[in-house]
Design a protein around this motif. Structure first.
Motif, PDB file in Angstrom:
ATOM      1  N   MET A 154     -22.171 -38.178  -5.943  1.00 20.04           N
ATOM      2  CA  MET A 154     -22.720 -38.747  -7.159  1.00 20.04           C
ATOM      3  C   MET A 154     -21.557 -39.203  -8.048  1.00 20.04           C
ATOM      4  N   MET A 155     -21.667 -40.422  -8.537  1.00 22.52           N
ATOM      5  CA  MET A 155     -20.616 -40.894  -9.439  1.00 22.52           C
ATOM      6  C   MET A 155     -21.196 -41.253 -10.801  1.00 22.52           C
ATOM      7  N   HIS A 156     -20.315 -41.266 -11.801  1.00 22.24           N
ATOM      8  CA  HIS A 156     -20.683 -41.643 -13.163  1.00 22.24           C
ATOM      9  C   HIS A 156     -19.794 -42.799 -13.594  1.00 22.24           C
ATOM     10  N   TYR A 157     -20.367 -43.714 -14.351  1.00 24.26           N
ATOM     11  CA  TYR A 157     -19.630 -44.856 -14.889  1.00 24.26           C
ATOM     12  C   TYR A 157     -20.162 -45.085 -16.295  1.00 24.26           C
TER      13      TYR A 157
ATOM     14  N   GLY B 204     -29.437 -45.462  -8.361  1.00 20.94           N
ATOM     15  CA  GLY B 204     -29.200 -44.502  -9.424  1.00 20.94           C
ATOM     16  C   GLY B 204     -30.018 -44.793 -10.659  1.00 20.94           C
ATOM     17  N   ILE B 205     -29.458 -44.397 -11.793  1.00 22.80           N
ATOM     18  CA  ILE B 205     -30.116 -44.546 -13.095  1.00 22.80           C
ATOM     19  C   ILE B 205     -29.106 -45.141 -14.078  1.00 22.80           C
ATOM     20  N   CYS B 206     -29.598 -46.073 -14.876  1.00 22.03           N
ATOM     21  CA  CYS B 206     -28.818 -46.616 -15.985  1.00 22.03           C
ATOM     22  C   CYS B 206     -29.417 -46.051 -17.261  1.00 22.03           C
ATOM     23  N   HIS B 207     -28.661 -45.206 -17.938  1.00 19.72           N
ATOM     24  CA  HIS B 207     -29.117 -44.626 -19.202  1.00 19.72           C
ATOM     25  C   HIS B 207     -28.471 -45.399 -20.337  1.00 19.72           C
ATOM     26  N   LEU B 208     -29.279 -45.836 -21.286  1.00 20.64           N
ATOM     27  CA  LEU B 208     -28.802 -46.603 -22.432  1.00 20.64           C
ATOM     28  C   LEU B 208     -29.033 -45.791 -23.699  1.00 20.64           C
TER      29      LEU B 208
ATOM     30  N   ARG C 226     -30.368 -51.186  -4.942  1.00 23.60           N
ATOM     31  CA  ARG C 226     -29.603 -52.286  -4.350  1.00 23.60           C
ATOM     32  C   ARG C 226     -28.626 -52.900  -5.358  1.00 23.60           C
ATOM     33  N   GLY C 227     -28.088 -52.048  -6.244  1.00 27.53           N
ATOM     34  CA  GLY C 227     -27.090 -52.496  -7.214  1.00 27.53           C
ATOM     35  C   GLY C 227     -27.636 -53.274  -8.392  1.00 27.53           C
ATOM     36  N   GLU C 228     -28.969 -53.252  -8.582  1.00 24.93           N
ATOM     37  CA  GLU C 228     -29.570 -54.017  -9.680  1.00 24.93           C
ATOM     38  C   GLU C 228     -30.546 -53.166 -10.482  1.00 24.93           C
ATOM     39  N   LEU C 229     -30.695 -53.504 -11.777  1.00 25.93           N
ATOM     40  CA  LEU C 229     -31.698 -52.849 -12.603  1.00 25.93           C
ATOM     41  C   LEU C 229     -33.089 -53.167 -12.074  1.00 25.93           C
TER      42      LEU C 229
ATOM     43  N   THR D 152     -25.366 -43.424 -13.457  1.00 28.86           N
ATOM     44  CA  THR D 152     -25.204 -42.314 -12.519  1.00 28.86           C
ATOM     45  C   THR D 152     -25.831 -42.721 -11.202  1.00 28.86           C
ATOM     46  N   GLY D 153     -25.139 -42.460 -10.112  1.00 32.78           N
ATOM     47  CA  GLY D 153     -25.736 -42.779  -8.825  1.00 32.78           C
ATOM     48  C   GLY D 153     -24.723 -42.802  -7.695  1.00 32.78           C
ATOM     49  N   MET D 154     -25.134 -43.489  -6.609  1.00 32.40           N
ATOM     50  CA  MET D 154     -24.303 -43.565  -5.413  1.00 32.40           C
ATOM     51  C   MET D 154     -24.188 -45.008  -4.950  1.00 32.40           C
TER      52      MET D 154
END
Length: 138
Positions: free
Chosen positions: A1-4, A36-40, A106-109, A136-138
């Motif tokens: 799991m990575m975070h950015y 993953g998830i994009c948290h705003l 697939r790398g998109e929202l 957060t995701g892979m």
């Protein structure tokens, strides 16, 4: 799991809905996360973060008109340190959101066809708003 994580600084032009979808999509692509998830998170108490219609601008105008009638500026508020739009802006933020979560695949929202992400400025004058984009995701 990575975070950015990245912070966007978005200038607003007074009361308006500012579409930030493409800026967020760029950060998702930059992150390299495929699933993953994009948290705003919007770091303010007088502006909101909303997911809303991105095709017909009349929807945004109707939302602005509705909220202006629901929370008028000419009502009596105790808190008015920064002017008559100060407390109404705080109330409008309470009625909306300062954070959202959007799945990533697939790398998109995974927004719907007609959905866009907006910073909703509730104050009359322009501001620079900070939006934390945490992925957060892979």
């Amino acid at each position: 799991m990575m975070h950015y994580q990245k912070i966007l600084r978005i200038p607003t032009q007074g009361k308006s809905l500012n579409n930030v979808t493409s800026k967020i999509e760029s950060i998702v692509a930059e992150s390299g996360v495929e699933t993953g998830i994009c948290h705003l998170f919007l770091r303010h108490t007088s502006a909101s973060l909303v997911i809303q219609e991105n095709a017909d601008p009349d929807v945004l105008k109707d939302l602005e008109n509705f909220l202006a009638k629901l929370v008028p500026e000419d009502a009596y508020y105790i808190h008015s340190a920064e002017g008559p739009d100060d407390m109404p802006a705080h109330i409008r933020t309470v009625l909306t959101h300062t954070s959202e979560q959007i799945p990533i695949a697939r790398g998109e929202l995974l927004l719907g066809t007609w959905q866009g992400v907006y910073i909703w400025e509730h104050r009359r004058r322009s501001h620079t708003r900070e939006l934390v984009v945490h992925i957060t995701g892979m």
